[in-house]
Design a protein around this motif. Structure first.
Motif, short mmCIF file in Angstrom:
data_model
loop_
_atom_site.label_atom_id
_atom_site.label_comp_id
_atom_site.label_asym_id
_atom_site.label_seq_id
_atom_site.Cartn_x
_atom_site.Cartn_y
_atom_site.Cartn_z
N LEU A 444 0.83 -1.21 0.00
CA LEU A 444 0.00 0.00 0.00
C LEU A 444 0.86 1.25 0.00
CD1 LEU A 444 -2.81 -0.99 2.54
CD2 LEU A 444 -3.03 -0.76 0.07
N VAL A 445 1.94 1.26 0.79
CA VAL A 445 2.81 2.44 0.87
C VAL A 445 3.47 2.70 -0.47
CG1 VAL A 445 4.90 3.38 1.90
CG2 VAL A 445 3.22 2.25 3.35
N ILE A 446 3.97 1.67 -1.10
CA ILE A 446 4.71 1.84 -2.35
C ILE A 446 3.76 2.14 -3.52
CG2 ILE A 446 6.14 0.67 -4.07
CD1 ILE A 446 7.45 -0.85 -1.74
N ASN A 447 2.70 1.33 -3.66
CA ASN A 447 1.85 1.41 -4.85
C ASN A 447 0.76 2.48 -4.76
OD1 ASN A 447 3.24 -0.77 -6.07
ND2 ASN A 447 2.03 -2.23 -4.89
N ASP A 448 0.20 2.69 -3.55
CA ASP A 448 -0.91 3.65 -3.43
C ASP A 448 -0.45 5.03 -2.97
OD1 ASP A 448 -2.44 1.56 -4.18
OD2 ASP A 448 -3.75 1.54 -2.42
N LEU A 449 0.54 5.07 -2.08
CA LEU A 449 0.99 6.35 -1.54
C LEU A 449 2.26 6.85 -2.21
CD1 LEU A 449 0.40 5.79 2.31
CD2 LEU A 449 -1.19 6.68 0.59
N ASN A 450 2.88 6.01 -3.02
CA ASN A 450 4.13 6.39 -3.67
C ASN A 450 5.17 6.81 -2.64
OD1 ASN A 450 5.81 6.78 -5.90
ND2 ASN A 450 5.27 8.96 -6.07
N GLY A 451 5.20 6.04 -1.53
CA GLY A 451 6.06 6.41 -0.42
C GLY A 451 7.02 5.32 -0.01
N GLU A 452 7.47 5.40 1.25
CA GLU A 452 8.48 4.48 1.77
C GLU A 452 8.07 4.03 3.17
OE1 GLU A 452 13.25 4.52 2.98
OE2 GLU A 452 12.21 6.39 2.45
N PHE A 453 8.26 2.74 3.45
CA PHE A 453 7.96 2.17 4.77
C PHE A 453 9.25 1.58 5.35
CE2 PHE A 453 6.76 -1.93 6.93
CZ PHE A 453 6.45 -1.34 8.15
N ARG A 454 9.53 1.94 6.63
CA ARG A 454 10.74 1.40 7.25
C ARG A 454 10.56 1.39 8.77
NH1 ARG A 454 11.35 6.74 6.30
NH2 ARG A 454 12.56 8.04 7.74
N TYR A 455 11.39 0.58 9.42
CA TYR A 455 11.50 0.57 10.88
C TYR A 455 12.76 1.32 11.27
CZ TYR A 455 7.70 -2.74 11.72
OH TYR A 455 6.47 -3.33 11.83
N LEU A 456 12.66 2.17 12.30
CA LEU A 456 13.82 2.89 12.80
C LEU A 456 14.33 2.22 14.07
CD1 LEU A 456 12.72 6.65 12.42
CD2 LEU A 456 14.06 5.24 10.83
N PRO A 457 15.64 2.22 14.27
CA PRO A 457 16.17 1.64 15.50
C PRO A 457 15.75 2.46 16.72
CG PRO A 457 17.90 2.78 14.27
CD PRO A 457 16.71 2.74 13.38
N THR A 458 15.45 1.80 17.81
CA THR A 458 15.03 2.47 19.04
C THR A 458 15.47 1.65 20.24
OG1 THR A 458 13.11 3.28 20.26
CG2 THR A 458 12.78 1.32 18.93
N GLU A 459 15.74 2.33 21.35
CA GLU A 459 16.23 1.64 22.54
C GLU A 459 15.17 0.72 23.14
OE1 GLU A 459 17.70 4.46 25.33
OE2 GLU A 459 19.34 5.15 24.04
N GLN A 460 13.92 1.08 23.00
CA GLN A 460 12.84 0.26 23.56
C GLN A 460 11.67 0.25 22.59
OE1 GLN A 460 11.28 1.65 27.28
NE2 GLN A 460 9.98 -0.14 27.62
N GLY A 461 11.05 -0.92 22.43
CA GLY A 461 9.87 -1.04 21.59
C GLY A 461 10.20 -1.04 20.12
#
Length: 485
Positions: A444-461
């Motif tokens: 959905l992010v790539i094809n419908d929103l023309n965007g990017e999906f990613r996870y960012l590193p975080t100390e918790q969660g």
């Protein structure tokens, strides 16, 4: 003017509150003093409910021999076409000053308008001061969208009436001028064609205009010197403007401006019908989604393998997320408005999922920086499914058993991109595992929103980010100062 008159007019014709009326009444109490002090005619106008017009709710005339207004104008409707300064002050909350203006009574005046505000700085009315002028004065104005250059226009047109068609011949509006005996003395080309069509007469000059156009009888009989009428004549929808031209107390003639809006009204009806059809489609889509959800719940109650339960619940959540888009569309007061506020959509979907997890002690925080973010229904469906999958993942995996936690959804933007951040303070994950939910998000992010999906590193969660460009389908109203992502 009595206090009751102002209150009655405001209650009948406006949406003003009792507190607003008290403010207006306090100002009205001083009008006579202001009128005598400044030798000016003072008025208070208020916008009418369910209308683009205003109404005079209070007045005071200076006690002098010369009278600009012979009769009270309290209760008179005010049209923007004739008094634009009034509506300018309403829209902008700024003072308006016109050095030379013509009122709806056909009087040449110097007019000043200031907005009247309530305790929360809303414009609830305008205070108007008018002084009659007997010759054109240098024109000065502090606002836009008010006519100007009357003196220059008269120089171009000249004083000879034969030069008048120089402008009016080029207009699509019908211009008719009758003398003090209601005889037609001028008609522009469009007006000639109109009268010939309606009256079936070729000789129209110096004929009684009401005899040629009987529907104008009510227009001429109406006591107001300046007014706008909506008329239907032989299946034609007409807007008729009447302006009586006087010199002192003597009638010189009457100008009639007629605009044929038949085609416009037809298109408005067509658009209204299309709007009704679209609304009905939205209703049916929402109802069909609810029917599918009901069938799934029925199947769940009938029994199924325990390992299948999670798939049914995920599917129900996805159906609910899509249905929420159509609920928000149908809740719009404007039937033609299909835009969806994705902040409200996020609140609706996320809060429902959190509340349904009765065994988990999870709090939900949604921050939009005080901004409204609107998008089309097509993109809203994609965003609804993305929100559903990511919040659902946090609820499922971030907080085992009865652990307490927090899920936060934030919206950040700059002039080119919008970012949606979803993070929790749960147990986290070493590496995202490919699943149907994450595959849906990625597509959905790539094809419908023309965007990017990613996870960012975080100390918790976990911290998921969706970034997509702002376009004509995504509009942000910056109601508070924004914080760039």
């Amino acid at each position: 003017m009595s206090k009751n008159t102002l209150k009655q007019l405001c209650e009948l014709y406006t949406n003003l509150t009792a507190e607003d009326m008290v403010i207006l009444n306090n100002i009205a109490f001083t009008l006579q003093l202001q009128a005598d002090l400044n030798n000016a005619y003072m008025f208070i106008d208020c916008k009418m409910k369910d209308s683009e017009h205003a109404i005079v709710v209070a007045e005071a005339f200076p006690r002098s021999e010369e009278a600009v207004y012979e009769n009270s104008v309290i209760g008179k409707i005010v049209f923007e076409s004739f008094e634009p300064g009034v509506f300018y002050s309403y829209r902008t909350a700024k003072k308006s000053h016109t050095g030379y203006a013509v009122t709806q009574e056909g009087k040449s005046v110097e007019q000043s308008v200031i907005p009247i505000k309530n305790s929360v700085h809303q414009v609830i009315g305008v205070l108007i001061s008018e002084k009659e002028v007997f010759q054109q004065v240098p024109y000065r104005t502090d606002q836009q969208n008010v006519s100007f250059g009357q003196e220059e226009l008269s120089k171009i047109l000249g004083n000879n009436p034969s030069e008048m068609p120089l402008v009016s011949d080029l207009l699509m509006e019908i211009f008719l001028l009758s003398d003090n005996e209601n005889k037609l003395i001028y008609a522009n080309p469009v007006g000639v064609s109109f009268i010939t069509e309606i009256s079936q007469q070729d000789e129209i000059r110096n004929k009684n205009i009401i005899g040629l156009l009987p529907f104008l009888q009510a227009v001429y009989d109406f006591k107001e010197d300046v007014f706008i009428f909506d008329l239907t004549v032989e299946r034609k929808n007409l807007i008729v403007k009447k302006i009586r031209m006087k010199e002192k107390d003597h009638l010189k003639g009457t100008l009639i401006i007629i605009q044929d809006v038949t085609e416009l009204r037809t298109k408005e009806k067509e658009l209204m019908m299309k709007s009704v059809v679209i609304q009905e489609i939205h209703h049916r889509v929402k109802n069909n989604l609810q029917t599918v959800a009901s069938l799934l719940r029925l199947q769940m109650r009938k029994g199924f393998p325990e390992e299948s339960k999670v798939y049914f619940e995920d599917t129900l959540n996805r159906i609910y997320s899509i249905s929420s888009v159509y609920e928000l569309i149908l809740a719009n007061s404007n039937a033609d408005d299909e835009d969806v506020n994705i902040v409200e959509l996020t609140k609706k979907i996320s809060s429902t999922m959190v509340l349904n997890e009765i065994n988990k002690k999870v709090s939900l925080i949604i921050q939009s920086n005080g901004n409204r973010i609107l998008t089309t229904s097509r993109k809203a469906v994609s965003i609804a499914l993305i929100i559903n999958e990511l919040v659902q993942n946090s609820l499922k995996h971030a907080f085992p058993e009865d652990a307490q936690g927090q899920i936060e959804v934030d919206f950040f933007s700059d002039k080119d991109f919008l970012e949606l951040h979803i993070f929790d303070n749960g147990v986290g994950m070493e590496k995202p595992k490919l699943s149907l939910g994450l595959e849906i998000v990625q597509n959905l992010v790539i094809n419908d929103l023309n965007g990017e999906f990613r996870y960012l590193p975080t100390e918790q969660g976990t911290h998921a980010v969706i970034t997509f460009p702002i376009s004509s389908e995504v509009v942000i109203y910056y109601e508070k100062e924004n914080i760039d992502s």
